[in-house]
Design an enzyme around this catalytic site. Sequence first.
Site, mmCIF file in Angstrom:
data_model
loop_
_atom_site.group_PDB
_atom_site.id
_atom_site.type_symbol
_atom_site.label_atom_id
_atom_site.label_comp_id
_atom_site.label_asym_id
_atom_site.label_seq_id
_atom_site.Cartn_x
_atom_site.Cartn_y
_atom_site.Cartn_z
ATOM 1 N N HIS A 244 50.477 54.733 60.067
ATOM 2 C CA HIS A 244 49.956 54.252 58.783
ATOM 3 C C HIS A 244 50.759 53.047 58.299
ATOM 4 O O HIS A 244 50.204 52.110 57.714
ATOM 5 C CB HIS A 244 50.056 55.354 57.729
ATOM 6 C CG HIS A 244 48.978 56.391 57.800
ATOM 7 N ND1 HIS A 244 47.672 56.128 57.478
ATOM 8 C CD2 HIS A 244 49.024 57.708 58.134
ATOM 9 C CE1 HIS A 244 46.948 57.236 57.607
ATOM 10 N NE2 HIS A 244 47.747 58.214 58.013
ATOM 11 N N ASP B 31 43.057 57.985 57.618
ATOM 12 C CA ASP B 31 42.668 59.372 57.348
ATOM 13 C C ASP B 31 41.231 59.366 56.858
ATOM 14 O O ASP B 31 40.920 58.728 55.829
ATOM 15 C CB ASP B 31 43.575 59.991 56.279
ATOM 16 C CG ASP B 31 45.005 60.175 56.759
ATOM 17 O OD1 ASP B 31 45.249 59.980 57.963
ATOM 18 O OD2 ASP B 31 45.864 60.496 55.926
ATOM 19 N N GLU C 76 46.190 67.127 62.729
ATOM 20 C CA GLU C 76 45.400 66.785 61.549
ATOM 21 C C GLU C 76 44.048 66.239 62.001
ATOM 22 O O GLU C 76 43.984 65.148 62.583
ATOM 23 C CB GLU C 76 46.113 65.728 60.693
ATOM 24 C CG GLU C 76 47.428 66.208 60.100
ATOM 25 C CD GLU C 76 48.209 65.101 59.404
ATOM 26 O OE1 GLU C 76 49.113 65.431 58.605
ATOM 27 O OE2 GLU C 76 47.933 63.908 59.641
ATOM 28 N N HIS D 10 43.279 62.534 60.821
ATOM 29 C CA HIS D 10 44.175 61.406 61.091
ATOM 30 C C HIS D 10 43.852 60.781 62.442
ATOM 31 O O HIS D 10 43.932 61.439 63.477
ATOM 32 C CB HIS D 10 45.635 61.890 61.075
ATOM 33 C CG HIS D 10 46.636 60.815 61.383
ATOM 34 N ND1 HIS D 10 47.674 60.509 60.551
ATOM 35 C CD2 HIS D 10 46.778 59.966 62.442
ATOM 36 C CE1 HIS D 10 48.406 59.540 61.068
ATOM 37 N NE2 HIS D 10 47.857 59.196 62.232
#
Length: 773
Positions: A685, A692, A750, A753
């Site tokens: 990120h 996301d 996740e 993500h």
Amino acid sequence: MYIGFVVLGLVQGCKPPQENLPPAPGYETIARRLEVAIRYELDDKGIPGFSIALVDGDRIVWAQGFGYAHPDRKIPATARTVYRVASISKLFTALAVMQLVEQGVLDLDTDVRTYLPDFHPEDSFEAPITLRQLLSHRSGQVREPPVGHYFDPTEPSLQATVYSLNETRRVYPPETRTKYSNAAVSVAGFVVEQVTGRPFADYVQQALLEPMGMRSSAFTPRPELQRRLATGYMWTYDGRRFEAPVFELGILPAANLYTTVTDLGRFLITLFRKGETEQDTPIVTPASLETMWTIQYADSTQTQGFGLGFYLSRFRGHRRFQHSGVMYGYASRVYGLPDVQLGVAAVGTLDATNVVTDRLAEYALDLLLAYREGRPLPDYPRTEPVTETQARRLAGRYRQGTRYLDLFVQDSTLYARLGEVVDRVRRQGDTLIVDGRLTYGLRWQITDRGLQAPDGTTWERADDPVPAPMPERWRPYIGRYGWPHNTLYILEQDGHLYALIEWFFYYPLIEVGPDEFRMPDYGLYMGERVAFVRTTDGRVAGVRIGGVFWERWPETDTLFRIQPIRPVAELMQEVQSLQPPTETGPFQEVELVDLQQLDPTIRLDLRYATADNFLGTPLYRTARALLQRPAAEALVRVQQRLRRLGLGLIIHDAYRPWYVTWMMWEATPDSLRHFVADPAHGSRHNRGCAVDVSLYDLKTGQPVEMPSGYDEFTERAYAHYPGGTHRQRWYRERLREAMEAEGFRVYPWEWWHYDCQDWQQYPLLNFPIEAAP
């Protein structure tokens, strides 16, 4: 009599026994071929350690370990490594019973309640429970007892384990069906304990293990054996791998044996000597062995089934006895051909990989038999990966009547879900073949219509529309139950409620009434009652399957929050003086692009610009979604792909300043830090190369339901979490397919993500979002 190894290894005062036994003269080629096959399988399937012993007549002709008994300490596996061999234990319980039958102490066909007057399970069949039934899995008992079952880490006594069966009832009328039962064999072991007046483990040690020279074996391990015990490993469909737990089982006679492959080799030698040990003292008579090697409750045409303890079949025209063992972190097998006196014992250290152990052990048996018969030694079949391009072309749903086959790509590898398990698909030439840790051998040819099996049946390509919502009455059942070391999932698939049990096995549940289902008439828990238990206020507290109660895990669909280990306000003051780690380039030129300027139909729900996040406080001053231009343009293409499905993207986070990553790390407990990036390395990120995302329905404008909420720090968030509803997983997989088609890769822990494939080409960035151009 073969005495070299036994005498040199066991007589007091001699040098310590060899860790491995080199191949006997004439068996060198067999050993070389097996070594190549074993190393191939361990590398291909990720099995840490493995040991094998080959027996020919009254000799162990080769015994060797491969890989590591303790990978973390680089301690090699050897022929003397100790393993837990689980259900191979049942063979010794059956032998103990037969010893006592020969002595006139026990009778195979007398009701065991004669020996155990306090044993009285609920029963409507009005039929005896006999040792013959118990040892041949024909008693109709539940698979596991309520206490001391396979999942129970409390280590209760054998007596408490067996008498807990008084709370259960038989699933099938006795002698009518083969229903595998750890509980049944444990009852037989308790009978041995009661009639001899000695603890079962002590009796078997003196009456069986010591006479057979099995000095590295025990049902209750001595410290010396515990020191030599290999580390077993568990794994899960959602990508986890962890050390297997070690606790003593209440079902001790059914599954608690510790041993080595060389000791199992001595066991095979005793069986080939018709029950006589190497000291010429019998443990049982040849007649008793023949009874044990006779399929029980069978007609003359049946060629495979349970005898007493042993499973019996044919191999290359020869009688074969065998048993496998499935234990936390271990997969074991013994094979014996009694009429030609050839046998194999093998164990590996990865949970449920019995198909691999079995294939290697059977290949060893095949090599021994070919050598004995003067035939050319067979080759070990190998497979090759399906290319990622072909895998993505094959992925999808296939149908055969009312049955479905799902092919999907995970980590660039093709997998199939068909029947009870999910496993990897490879190829042999132009044939697709299932070759994984759990199954082997299903084959298909690729055709214009779909996939064709060797018998000519075809799996045709099928539509895969959005699954219908499941019945609302099932929603309270969906979730996780049981223990961290063995978790039960109740989930929905194709309009059926399923149990995913013992990590790998899917069974459709048959609804019979409010809160009550039963297992299908096949599989590990065939026919057993499945009853959901509610609290006084109506919440589902757990589920009882047969004799075992599985407590429900607490779960919530509300916004997930953690208790920060440091106050966020304090962290915000500290970040002003911090800088990200220094990196060396060269790097691509930074060009962060506002996603909504590229495609206004991409919706924003930037949680870190609000308090609706796991820390409960805003971390950004501006709600903007920024990505490096190549990633942003790829995301626009993802949006176009999803539009064909009536779906659109929701962005929860994109570029994140490094200082925010540092705050997240400092606020998060160690146990949850795999959900946040380590600031020492930075997040993708921070490079503007991760996003996301979730989905919304273009028609309704509403977010779709996923298996977990955004930023939920639980297993439900894992990219390959197997639970939830079919509809939830369908949306998650459509998102993943669209993202991966444009070069993004999902983060395993996740589902939301995704990283751009070129993230390494960009530097860590630390300016606030509001300062971006």
